[in-house]
Design an enzyme around this catalytic site. Structure first.
Site, PDB file in Angstrom:
ATOM      1  N   GLU A 181      34.387  41.898  36.115  1.00 31.45           N
ATOM      2  CA  GLU A 181      33.316  41.486  35.211  1.00 31.45           C
ATOM      3  C   GLU A 181      32.778  42.675  34.412  1.00 31.45           C
ATOM      4  O   GLU A 181      32.219  42.501  33.334  1.00 31.45           O
ATOM      5  CB  GLU A 181      32.185  40.844  36.032  1.00 31.45           C
ATOM      6  CG  GLU A 181      31.683  39.545  35.450  1.00 31.45           C
ATOM      7  CD  GLU A 181      30.755  38.810  36.385  1.00 31.45           C
ATOM      8  OE1 GLU A 181      31.014  37.620  36.646  1.00 31.45           O
ATOM      9  OE2 GLU A 181      29.764  39.385  36.864  1.00 31.45           O
ATOM     10  N   HIS A 206      54.490  42.157  53.712  1.00 32.80           N
ATOM     11  CA  HIS A 206      55.542  41.193  54.037  1.00 32.80           C
ATOM     12  C   HIS A 206      55.478  39.970  53.130  1.00 32.80           C
ATOM     13  O   HIS A 206      56.162  38.988  53.359  1.00 32.80           O
ATOM     14  CB  HIS A 206      55.427  40.792  55.510  1.00 32.80           C
ATOM     15  CG  HIS A 206      55.620  41.965  56.418  1.00 32.80           C
ATOM     16  ND1 HIS A 206      56.798  42.223  57.071  1.00 32.80           N
ATOM     17  CD2 HIS A 206      54.791  42.988  56.719  1.00 32.80           C
ATOM     18  CE1 HIS A 206      56.680  43.348  57.757  1.00 32.80           C
ATOM     19  NE2 HIS A 206      55.463  43.837  57.557  1.00 32.80           N
ATOM     20  N   LYS A 244      31.381  27.573  31.144  1.00 31.20           N
ATOM     21  CA  LYS A 244      30.166  26.807  31.433  1.00 31.20           C
ATOM     22  C   LYS A 244      29.854  25.850  30.289  1.00 31.20           C
ATOM     23  O   LYS A 244      29.525  24.686  30.532  1.00 31.20           O
ATOM     24  CB  LYS A 244      28.969  27.753  31.617  1.00 31.20           C
ATOM     25  CG  LYS A 244      28.992  28.558  32.892  1.00 31.20           C
ATOM     26  CD  LYS A 244      27.671  29.287  33.054  1.00 31.20           C
ATOM     27  CE  LYS A 244      27.749  30.319  34.145  1.00 31.20           C
ATOM     28  NZ  LYS A 244      26.620  31.235  34.145  1.00 31.20           N
TER      29      LYS A 244
HETATM   30  O1  PA5 Z   1      27.318  38.850  38.356  1.00 34.89           O
HETATM   31  C1  PA5 Z   1      26.782  37.904  37.835  1.00 34.89           C
HETATM   32  O2  PA5 Z   1      25.855  38.045  37.029  1.00 34.89           O
HETATM   33  C2  PA5 Z   1      27.219  36.498  38.157  1.00 34.89           C
HETATM   34  O3  PA5 Z   1      28.222  36.488  39.125  1.00 34.89           O
HETATM   35  C3  PA5 Z   1      26.036  35.701  38.675  1.00 34.89           C
HETATM   36  O4  PA5 Z   1      25.545  36.303  39.832  1.00 34.89           O
HETATM   37  C4  PA5 Z   1      26.459  34.280  38.951  1.00 34.89           C
HETATM   38  O5  PA5 Z   1      26.999  33.710  37.781  1.00 34.89           O
HETATM   39  C5  PA5 Z   1      25.297  33.473  39.428  1.00 34.89           C
HETATM   40  O6  PA5 Z   1      24.285  33.391  38.460  1.00 34.89           O
HETATM   41  P1  PA5 Z   1      22.840  32.955  38.882  1.00 34.89           P
HETATM   42  O7  PA5 Z   1      22.314  33.993  39.788  1.00 34.89           O
HETATM   43  O8  PA5 Z   1      22.022  32.863  37.615  1.00 34.89           O
HETATM   44  O9  PA5 Z   1      22.955  31.616  39.568  1.00 34.89           O
END
Ligand code: PA5
Length: 441
Positions: free
Chosen positions: A284, A305, A418
């Site tokens: 990310e 393996h 989303k």
């Molecule tokens: O790293 C991030 O920002 C994401 O993985 C969020 O933690 C994840 O999408 C969850 O979002 P939220 O905390 O708003 O539910």
């Protein structure tokens, strides 16, 4: 605490590569320290091990104690950065078999991290008629997977304990001022913990996001923060001797030399979820503008393996980072008078000796096959060493993103799925997109 060996990557990099990266590393480290690089508003994690909210920390410990007394099960609801860190630390420090162990802490189930009907029903059935509490973790409160999960378990709690009783068992970790979960938590009077503004989900394991579930599992969160603080202090000293600088520069150099995938390999089965956390952290942070090493993970020696053939002889697009912990105990290989397997030459030797030789052999084979290697050696798994390693990877990730020239602290690409999902589900406001997507299906 941590010892880094980048020598098995050197032959894949230009001569004096590390030295040539020094100015870029100095700039990256300065941007992290001063919060003035791209995404600087989300670098609150840099000094977190020193500056964390001590009052909230004490409330986390008290809430964990209360949950341990009131419940046999804790249901943790969250997705991505809202759960991977806690799961990683609990697996590594308490065991992937944590729920099966005899213990005086609650079983912990993670949910709200997918849309599987079967998985949801299974958790409900595993809780059975046991007493349970819920820690819902969501900064926005509108993440579909977690919001659906919370609806379900809030409903189950209210049915079992009534609205008042449920309130005593729901712990909410969310934004300090905004969002749907914040509004609901205020209205219902749940105990609240904060996802700090300046810390994104994937950097949040050492905030209440990770610490409350981790403390519920009986882990010493003071020692965990102590390990992270040691890393913060040591890694803030700049220079080419700094292992974070060396690792960030090496993986960047390998990327520039044509490697596309970084495989994180561990020799501990308990490390598997830590690698999942690592994948989110790096994927990310770096995977944007059509750039970045794809983070992958392997569990050795098991995966030698299954994936070993590809690693040795498939596309030459990978580099490998191995994390090796010293064992906590010792196991000696037994002698067998019949020696049918021919292994008596190992009789009486520690299993760790065999593992060490296997690791060294694998590294050399992979390097010979064109897969450069970085080795991270750690003392035995403990709160302190795990806290240190978390901070090390976070810090390297920040440096790496800046070397790559991206903002390591945003995640614009996560929105695409989303908005498609909302459109296809018929969420009000998405009518035009819904028609456009349905025409393509
Ligand atoms: O790293 C991030 O920002 C994401 O993985 C969020 O933690 C994840 O999408 C969850 O979002 P939220 O905390 O708003 O539910």
């Amino acid at each position: 605490m941590l010892s880094l060996d980048v020598s098995q990557a050197a032959s894949f990099l230009p001569q004096d590569y590390l030295t040539s990266r020094q100015p870029a590393l100095e700039k990256a480290a300065s941007m992290l320290a001063n919060h003035d690089g791209p995404g600087g508003d989300f670098t609150g994690w840099v000094y977190l091990p020193r500056d964390y909210d001590k009052e909230e920390f004490a409330r986390i410990q008290a809430a964990a104690e209360k949950i341990r007394k009131q419940s046999q099960v804790l249901v943790v609801i969250g997705i991505g950065g809202s759960y991977l860190g806690a799961r990683a630390v609990i697996d590594l420090l308490r065991s992937p078999y944590y729920n099966l162990k005899k213990k005086d802490t609650p079983d912990i189930f993670f949910t709200g991290n997918g849309l599987s009907t079967d998985a949801l029903l299974e958790i409900i059935s595993l809780i059975g008629d046991r007493d349970f509490s819920v820690n819902v973790i969501s900064k926005s409160g509108t993440t579909t997977e977690s919001a659906v999960g919370f609806r379900v378990f809030k409903g189950l709690l209210e049915k079992k304990y009534g609205k008042e009783g449920a309130r005593e068992r729901i712990y909410s970790t969310t934004d300090k001022a905004r969002g749907a979960l914040k509004g609901l938590s205020d209205a219902e009077g749940y105990e609240e913990f904060v996802v700090p503004d300046a810390i994104g989900g994937r950097y949040s394991v050492l905030t209440a996001v990770g610490l409350l579930p981790i403390a519920c599992a009986g882990i010493d969160i003071t020692a965990l923060m102590g390990g992270a603080r040691q890393a913060m202090e040591e890694l803030s000293v700049g220079g080419l001797d700094n292992p974070a600088w060396q690792y960030a520069a090496t993986r960047h150099g390998l990327y520039c030399a044509g490697k596309k995938v970084e495989m994180l390999a561990g020799y501990e089965p308990a490390f598997r979820f830590f690698a999942e956390w690592w994948k989110q952290l790096y994927g990310e942070s770096e995977g944007k503008e059509h750039k970045g090493l794809l983070p992958a993970s392997l569990e050795y020696t098991a995966d030698l393996h299954s994936m070993g053939q590809y690693i040795q002889e498939g596309e030459r697009i990978m580099c490998e980072t191995v994390v090796n912990f010293q064992p906590k105990g010792e196991f000696l290989i037994p002698d067998d008078p019949e020696n049918i397997d021919g292994l008596n030459f190992l009789s009486g030797k520690p299993l760790a000796f065999v593992a060490e030789k296997a690791m060294r052999g694998v590294i050399l084979a992979h390097v010979d096959g064109g897969v450069p290697n970085v080795l991270i050696q750690m003392p035995p798994i403990s709160e302190t060493t795990v806290g240190y390693l978390i901070y090390f990877f976070e810090y390297v990730c920040g440096l790496s993103g800046y070397l790559l020239g991206v903002n390591p602290f945003n995640q614009p690409g996560v929105e695409a799925y989303k908005s498609n999902m909302f459109a296809l589900l018929g969420k009000p406001g998405y009518e035009e997109k819904q028609a456009e997507l349905e025409a393509r299906l």
